[in-house]
Design a protein around this motif. Sequence first.
Motif, PDB file in Angstrom:
ATOM      1  N   ILE A 108      85.695  68.935 -32.031  1.00  0.00           N
ATOM      2  CA  ILE A 108      85.575  69.273 -30.614  1.00  0.00           C
ATOM      3  C   ILE A 108      86.108  70.674 -30.367  1.00  0.00           C
ATOM      4  CG2 ILE A 108      86.338  68.660 -28.286  1.00  0.00           C
ATOM      5  CD1 ILE A 108      86.410  65.722 -29.263  1.00  0.00           C
ATOM      6  N   GLY A 109      87.218  71.003 -31.010  1.00  0.00           N
ATOM      7  CA  GLY A 109      87.794  72.340 -30.861  1.00  0.00           C
ATOM      8  C   GLY A 109      86.868  73.438 -31.346  1.00  0.00           C
ATOM      9  N   GLU A 110      86.199  73.195 -32.469  1.00  0.00           N
ATOM     10  CA  GLU A 110      85.265  74.193 -32.995  1.00  0.00           C
ATOM     11  C   GLU A 110      84.090  74.385 -32.045  1.00  0.00           C
ATOM     12  OE1 GLU A 110      85.470  76.245 -35.579  1.00  0.00           O
ATOM     13  OE2 GLU A 110      87.473  75.483 -36.034  1.00  0.00           O
ATOM     14  N   ALA A 111      83.644  73.306 -31.419  1.00  0.00           N
ATOM     15  CA  ALA A 111      82.564  73.424 -30.444  1.00  0.00           C
ATOM     16  C   ALA A 111      83.006  74.268 -29.255  1.00  0.00           C
ATOM     17  CB  ALA A 111      82.128  72.031 -29.976  1.00  0.00           C
ATOM     18  N   PHE A 112      84.248  74.081 -28.826  1.00  0.00           N
ATOM     19  CA  PHE A 112      84.803  74.891 -27.743  1.00  0.00           C
ATOM     20  C   PHE A 112      84.788  76.370 -28.133  1.00  0.00           C
ATOM     21  CE2 PHE A 112      88.109  77.183 -25.571  1.00  0.00           C
ATOM     22  CZ  PHE A 112      88.128  76.675 -24.283  1.00  0.00           C
ATOM     23  N   LEU A 113      85.292  76.675 -29.316  1.00  0.00           N
ATOM     24  CA  LEU A 113      85.344  78.074 -29.760  1.00  0.00           C
ATOM     25  C   LEU A 113      83.953  78.685 -29.858  1.00  0.00           C
ATOM     26  CD1 LEU A 113      87.958  78.672 -32.614  1.00  0.00           C
ATOM     27  CD2 LEU A 113      88.023  79.410 -30.230  1.00  0.00           C
ATOM     28  N   GLU A 114      83.019  77.925 -30.385  1.00  0.00           N
ATOM     29  CA  GLU A 114      81.656  78.431 -30.538  1.00  0.00           C
ATOM     30  C   GLU A 114      81.066  78.813 -29.183  1.00  0.00           C
ATOM     31  OE1 GLU A 114      77.525  76.295 -31.564  1.00  0.00           O
ATOM     32  OE2 GLU A 114      78.966  76.260 -33.226  1.00  0.00           O
ATOM     33  N   SER A 115      81.238  77.939 -28.195  1.00  0.00           N
ATOM     34  CA  SER A 115      80.698  78.231 -26.868  1.00  0.00           C
ATOM     35  C   SER A 115      81.439  79.382 -26.202  1.00  0.00           C
ATOM     36  CB  SER A 115      80.780  76.977 -25.985  1.00  0.00           C
ATOM     37  OG  SER A 115      79.884  75.994 -26.443  1.00  0.00           O
ATOM     38  N   ALA A 161      84.615  75.496 -22.145  1.00  0.00           N
ATOM     39  CA  ALA A 161      84.681  76.825 -22.756  1.00  0.00           C
ATOM     40  C   ALA A 161      83.990  77.866 -21.893  1.00  0.00           C
ATOM     41  CB  ALA A 161      84.050  76.792 -24.147  1.00  0.00           C
ATOM     42  N   LYS A 162      82.891  77.484 -21.294  1.00  0.00           N
ATOM     43  CA  LYS A 162      82.174  78.430 -20.440  1.00  0.00           C
ATOM     44  C   LYS A 162      83.004  78.765 -19.204  1.00  0.00           C
ATOM     45  CE  LYS A 162      77.598  76.907 -21.993  1.00  0.00           C
ATOM     46  NZ  LYS A 162      77.347  78.157 -22.751  1.00  0.00           N
ATOM     47  N   ALA A 163      83.663  77.759 -18.629  1.00  0.00           N
ATOM     48  CA  ALA A 163      84.535  78.008 -17.485  1.00  0.00           C
ATOM     49  C   ALA A 163      85.739  78.839 -17.896  1.00  0.00           C
ATOM     50  CB  ALA A 163      84.986  76.682 -16.875  1.00  0.00           C
ATOM     51  N   PHE A 164      86.272  78.541 -19.071  1.00  0.00           N
ATOM     52  CA  PHE A 164      87.416  79.283 -19.608  1.00  0.00           C
ATOM     53  C   PHE A 164      87.059  80.754 -19.790  1.00  0.00           C
ATOM     54  CE2 PHE A 164      90.504  80.257 -23.080  1.00  0.00           C
ATOM     55  CZ  PHE A 164      91.667  79.768 -22.490  1.00  0.00           C
ATOM     56  N   ALA A 165      85.849  80.999 -20.291  1.00  0.00           N
ATOM     57  CA  ALA A 165      85.402  82.368 -20.528  1.00  0.00           C
ATOM     58  C   ALA A 165      85.226  83.132 -19.229  1.00  0.00           C
ATOM     59  CB  ALA A 165      84.084  82.355 -21.310  1.00  0.00           C
ATOM     60  N   LYS A 166      84.785  82.458 -18.202  1.00  0.00           N
ATOM     61  CA  LYS A 166      84.577  83.133 -16.912  1.00  0.00           C
ATOM     62  C   LYS A 166      85.898  83.516 -16.248  1.00  0.00           C
ATOM     63  CE  LYS A 166      80.171  80.859 -15.939  1.00  0.00           C
ATOM     64  NZ  LYS A 166      79.457  79.883 -15.064  1.00  0.00           N
ATOM     65  N   GLY A 167      86.970  82.872 -16.660  1.00  0.00           N
ATOM     66  CA  GLY A 167      88.263  83.178 -16.081  1.00  0.00           C
ATOM     67  C   GLY A 167      89.067  84.163 -16.895  1.00  0.00           C
ATOM     68  N   ASN A 172      99.264  86.175 -15.951  1.00  0.00           N
ATOM     69  CA  ASN A 172      98.007  86.831 -16.320  1.00  0.00           C
ATOM     70  C   ASN A 172      97.523  86.416 -17.705  1.00  0.00           C
ATOM     71  OD1 ASN A 172      96.076  88.445 -15.051  1.00  0.00           O
ATOM     72  ND2 ASN A 172      96.587  90.213 -16.306  1.00  0.00           N
ATOM     73  N   LYS A 173      97.906  85.193 -18.108  1.00  0.00           N
ATOM     74  CA  LYS A 173      97.429  84.612 -19.360  1.00  0.00           C
ATOM     75  C   LYS A 173      96.892  83.219 -19.057  1.00  0.00           C
ATOM     76  CE  LYS A 173     100.783  87.198 -22.166  1.00  0.00           C
ATOM     77  NZ  LYS A 173      99.835  88.045 -22.913  1.00  0.00           N
ATOM     78  N   GLN A 174      96.074  82.707 -19.967  1.00  0.00           N
ATOM     79  CA  GLN A 174      95.335  81.470 -19.701  1.00  0.00           C
ATOM     80  C   GLN A 174      95.368  80.562 -20.919  1.00  0.00           C
ATOM     81  OE1 GLN A 174      91.681  82.001 -17.346  1.00  0.00           O
ATOM     82  NE2 GLN A 174      90.613  81.086 -19.072  1.00  0.00           N
ATOM     83  N   ALA A 175      95.484  79.244 -20.684  1.00  0.00           N
ATOM     84  CA  ALA A 175      95.539  78.294 -21.795  1.00  0.00           C
ATOM     85  C   ALA A 175      94.763  77.032 -21.458  1.00  0.00           C
ATOM     86  CB  ALA A 175      96.991  77.938 -22.115  1.00  0.00           C
ATOM     87  N   ILE A 176      94.409  76.304 -22.518  1.00  0.00           N
ATOM     88  CA  ILE A 176      93.758  75.002 -22.356  1.00  0.00           C
ATOM     89  C   ILE A 176      94.150  74.131 -23.532  1.00  0.00           C
ATOM     90  CG2 ILE A 176      91.622  75.623 -23.578  1.00  0.00           C
ATOM     91  CD1 ILE A 176      90.117  73.973 -21.406  1.00  0.00           C
ATOM     92  N   HIS A 177      94.226  72.831 -23.294  1.00  0.00           N
ATOM     93  CA  HIS A 177      94.556  71.854 -24.330  1.00  0.00           C
ATOM     94  C   HIS A 177      93.356  70.949 -24.559  1.00  0.00           C
ATOM     95  CE1 HIS A 177      97.303  68.282 -25.670  1.00  0.00           C
ATOM     96  NE2 HIS A 177      96.841  68.944 -26.706  1.00  0.00           N
TER      97      HIS A 177
END
Length: 219
Positions: free
Chosen positions: A22-29, A209-215, A139-144
Amino acid sequence: MEKLLYVTANPKGLEKSKGLKIGEAFLESFQEERPEVGISRIDLFSFEFPQMDADLVLARGKLAGYGYTLDQLSQPEREKITKMHALTDEFMTYDYYVFVSPMWNLNSPAVLKAFIDNLFVSGKTFAHTPNGPKGLLSNKQAIHIQTRGGQYTNTPMQELESGDRYLKIALRFLGINVMETVVAEGFDINPQRVPEILEQGIINARSAAKAFAKGLVQV
């Protein structure tokens, strides 16, 4: 260049770990959305870092509250606190953090807590103020991304989960903006549905991942 740190806490490896898939899929996107962001990886089960033993606890206390200088510490204390600060300094150079871990016995693997312990450095990642502690990693962002064998979300078991809750509390304490966790659960109690649960986890991770990237943080 903006940078992302990908931290995993699963000893099984990609082939056997559902969470790592699942993590690799997140990174790929994420990379599809923002290919210019540099990505570094840490596998906590093969990564050497200081442990909170007597030397490190004493060194932290002496430097933070008792007016000691680095030169006044014992050699073991000085070596370990220096490594801790170096790890913290490196962590602070990243803009985005992705943590991937399973839920073990109601919590995360102990190695993840041990890693997070290294990031609590007064004056670097947080400061004491008249109004209480203040996180300095703004000004930093994280996700679990977390996998669970049981079903905890919206059940009586929900209050027993402490790994994801702790990680979010710790990161927010340091001032980091933490996005909603990607959870894939029920693998052990629904073995016949493992492929379905895994696939839905991957779908959810790609969307996150797409939402994470937009932020993305502007630096």
